[in-house]
Design a protein around this motif. Sequence first.
Motif, PDB file in Angstrom:
ATOM      1  N   HIS A  73     -48.043 -27.415  30.236  1.00  0.00           N
ATOM      2  CA  HIS A  73     -49.282 -26.642  30.353  1.00  0.00           C
ATOM      3  C   HIS A  73     -50.313 -26.917  29.253  1.00  0.00           C
ATOM      4  N   LYS A  74     -50.109 -27.927  28.404  1.00  0.00           N
ATOM      5  CA  LYS A  74     -51.005 -28.118  27.267  1.00  0.00           C
ATOM      6  C   LYS A  74     -52.411 -28.545  27.689  1.00  0.00           C
ATOM      7  N   ILE A  75     -52.514 -29.344  28.733  1.00  0.00           N
ATOM      8  CA  ILE A  75     -53.842 -29.743  29.216  1.00  0.00           C
ATOM      9  C   ILE A  75     -54.555 -28.541  29.815  1.00  0.00           C
ATOM     10  N   HIS A  76     -53.820 -27.721  30.599  1.00  0.00           N
ATOM     11  CA  HIS A  76     -54.428 -26.531  31.215  1.00  0.00           C
ATOM     12  C   HIS A  76     -54.919 -25.555  30.147  1.00  0.00           C
ATOM     13  N   ALA A  77     -54.147 -25.414  29.075  1.00  0.00           N
ATOM     14  CA  ALA A  77     -54.547 -24.504  28.011  1.00  0.00           C
ATOM     15  C   ALA A  77     -55.846 -24.975  27.366  1.00  0.00           C
ATOM     16  N   PRO A  86     -59.754 -28.009  15.583  1.00  0.00           N
ATOM     17  CA  PRO A  86     -59.724 -29.446  15.284  1.00  0.00           C
ATOM     18  C   PRO A  86     -58.894 -30.221  16.303  1.00  0.00           C
ATOM     19  N   HIS A  87     -59.268 -31.480  16.498  1.00  0.00           N
ATOM     20  CA  HIS A  87     -58.576 -32.407  17.392  1.00  0.00           C
ATOM     21  C   HIS A  87     -58.764 -32.061  18.869  1.00  0.00           C
ATOM     22  N   ALA A  88     -59.871 -31.389  19.175  1.00  0.00           N
ATOM     23  CA  ALA A  88     -60.164 -31.060  20.574  1.00  0.00           C
ATOM     24  C   ALA A  88     -60.322 -32.305  21.429  1.00  0.00           C
ATOM     25  N   GLU A  89     -60.676 -33.441  20.792  1.00  0.00           N
ATOM     26  CA  GLU A  89     -60.877 -34.679  21.549  1.00  0.00           C
ATOM     27  C   GLU A  89     -59.605 -35.155  22.245  1.00  0.00           C
ATOM     28  N   LEU A  90     -58.444 -34.641  21.829  1.00  0.00           N
ATOM     29  CA  LEU A  90     -57.181 -35.038  22.458  1.00  0.00           C
ATOM     30  C   LEU A  90     -57.027 -34.425  23.844  1.00  0.00           C
ATOM     31  N   GLY A  91     -57.742 -33.333  24.111  1.00  0.00           N
ATOM     32  CA  GLY A  91     -57.666 -32.704  25.430  1.00  0.00           C
ATOM     33  C   GLY A  91     -56.379 -31.946  25.681  1.00  0.00           C
ATOM     34  N   ILE A  92     -55.660 -31.593  24.616  1.00  0.00           N
ATOM     35  CA  ILE A  92     -54.405 -30.849  24.754  1.00  0.00           C
ATOM     36  C   ILE A  92     -54.372 -29.735  23.713  1.00  0.00           C
ATOM     37  N   ALA A  93     -53.782 -28.621  24.077  1.00  0.00           N
ATOM     38  CA  ALA A  93     -53.677 -27.478  23.164  1.00  0.00           C
ATOM     39  C   ALA A  93     -52.306 -26.843  23.309  1.00  0.00           C
ATOM     40  N   ASN A  94     -51.748 -26.397  22.182  1.00  0.00           N
ATOM     41  CA  ASN A  94     -50.461 -25.702  22.237  1.00  0.00           C
ATOM     42  C   ASN A  94     -50.564 -24.264  21.748  1.00  0.00           C
ATOM     43  N   SER A 137     -45.863 -42.067  25.460  1.00  0.00           N
ATOM     44  CA  SER A 137     -47.243 -42.124  25.941  1.00  0.00           C
ATOM     45  C   SER A 137     -47.803 -40.767  26.355  1.00  0.00           C
ATOM     46  N   GLY A 138     -47.069 -39.687  26.147  1.00  0.00           N
ATOM     47  CA  GLY A 138     -47.513 -38.380  26.617  1.00  0.00           C
ATOM     48  C   GLY A 138     -48.341 -37.626  25.606  1.00  0.00           C
ATOM     49  N   ALA A 139     -48.406 -36.294  25.811  1.00  0.00           N
ATOM     50  CA  ALA A 139     -49.234 -35.444  24.960  1.00  0.00           C
ATOM     51  C   ALA A 139     -48.795 -35.510  23.506  1.00  0.00           C
ATOM     52  N   THR A 140     -47.485 -35.498  23.253  1.00  0.00           N
ATOM     53  CA  THR A 140     -47.014 -35.557  21.872  1.00  0.00           C
ATOM     54  C   THR A 140     -47.379 -36.876  21.223  1.00  0.00           C
ATOM     55  N   ALA A 167     -52.916 -46.069  28.441  1.00  0.00           N
ATOM     56  CA  ALA A 167     -54.375 -46.217  28.371  1.00  0.00           C
ATOM     57  C   ALA A 167     -55.046 -45.141  27.508  1.00  0.00           C
ATOM     58  N   PRO A 168     -54.731 -43.834  27.679  1.00  0.00           N
ATOM     59  CA  PRO A 168     -55.380 -42.835  26.823  1.00  0.00           C
ATOM     60  C   PRO A 168     -55.058 -43.019  25.342  1.00  0.00           C
ATOM     61  N   LEU A 169     -53.831 -43.422  25.053  1.00  0.00           N
ATOM     62  CA  LEU A 169     -53.415 -43.636  23.668  1.00  0.00           C
ATOM     63  C   LEU A 169     -54.153 -44.830  23.058  1.00  0.00           C
ATOM     64  N   GLU A 170     -54.250 -45.911  23.823  1.00  0.00           N
ATOM     65  CA  GLU A 170     -55.000 -47.077  23.352  1.00  0.00           C
ATOM     66  C   GLU A 170     -56.452 -46.721  23.080  1.00  0.00           C
TER      67      GLU A 170
END
Length: 296
Positions: A73-77, A86-94, A137-140, A167-170
């Motif tokens: 659910h990190k992308i949905h959050a 900070p780090h909002a550019e990652l598109g994930i939140a915990n 290659s995932g959220a972590t 691709a997103p990591l690169e």
Amino acid sequence: MGEEKVAVRPLRLAVIGDPIAHSLSPELHAAAYRALGIDGVSYERIHVPRGEFEQFARDVLPSLDGVSVTMPHKIHAHELALAHGPHAELGIANTLIPLGEGRHRQYAAFNTDVAGITGALASARISGIESATLLGSGATALSLATALCEAGCTNFTLLARSREKLAPLESLLIRRGARVNVGDWDRPELSFHSDIVASALALEGAEVVAERVLRHMHDVARVPSAFFDALYFPHPTPLERIHAALVSTLDGTCEPAFATGAHMLAHQAARQVELMCGVDQAPAEAMYEEVFGSAR
């Protein structure tokens, strides 16, 4: 003399995910409350199945004063939030923190995984690293790449089962000015040449890498000076087994440092306690010792 209590209004907090029964977040947060002398805060596990985050956000989230968010659910959050840390550019939140009161609350989203990884590296006294082999290659993996860039890494070798999922990591690393190479997933031992080998793999993928590397130790050109593993179970993790095997080849020379997923979990939870309870500093190392110290 009794322990001084920290004044915190009554709070109902929770961790959500699918699965969730294994989560150690309640134990870590409870350890922080005890160490800080905080009363009146509850923290529970809530199972939110994949695909049901929207229903949870509508029916349950308004009754909570803060939420820790695990996969998937990190992308949905992140997408739910009105404001981001900070780090909002990652598109994930915990972490979700409500803004205001009532059933129509807005939320601020935070990523404390980066802080958790940074804290774990510091706990293992890992610094001065310029190159990294990053597994996963995932959220972590996105949080791990960010923390490593902030620690000074400028050269990355990436390994993942699916080349397309990298691709997103690169893109993230290139935007940060890092040099990026993609290694051979089927021959991971050839990519163990960096200052640090850092894994964000789930257990299944980590076992595949360990099985291959341990069978082809003679092809490891250089023993890395450090390791990081986001996994904290089982003990030892697959990467810890690789670390131990490589250490055995060093003939008593300096042992590579190892930053554990348990330390990452404690440090990211400490940052959540600070955000949720409004305290200046949560005791990450005390939280680690209470929950993991006797088991490692």
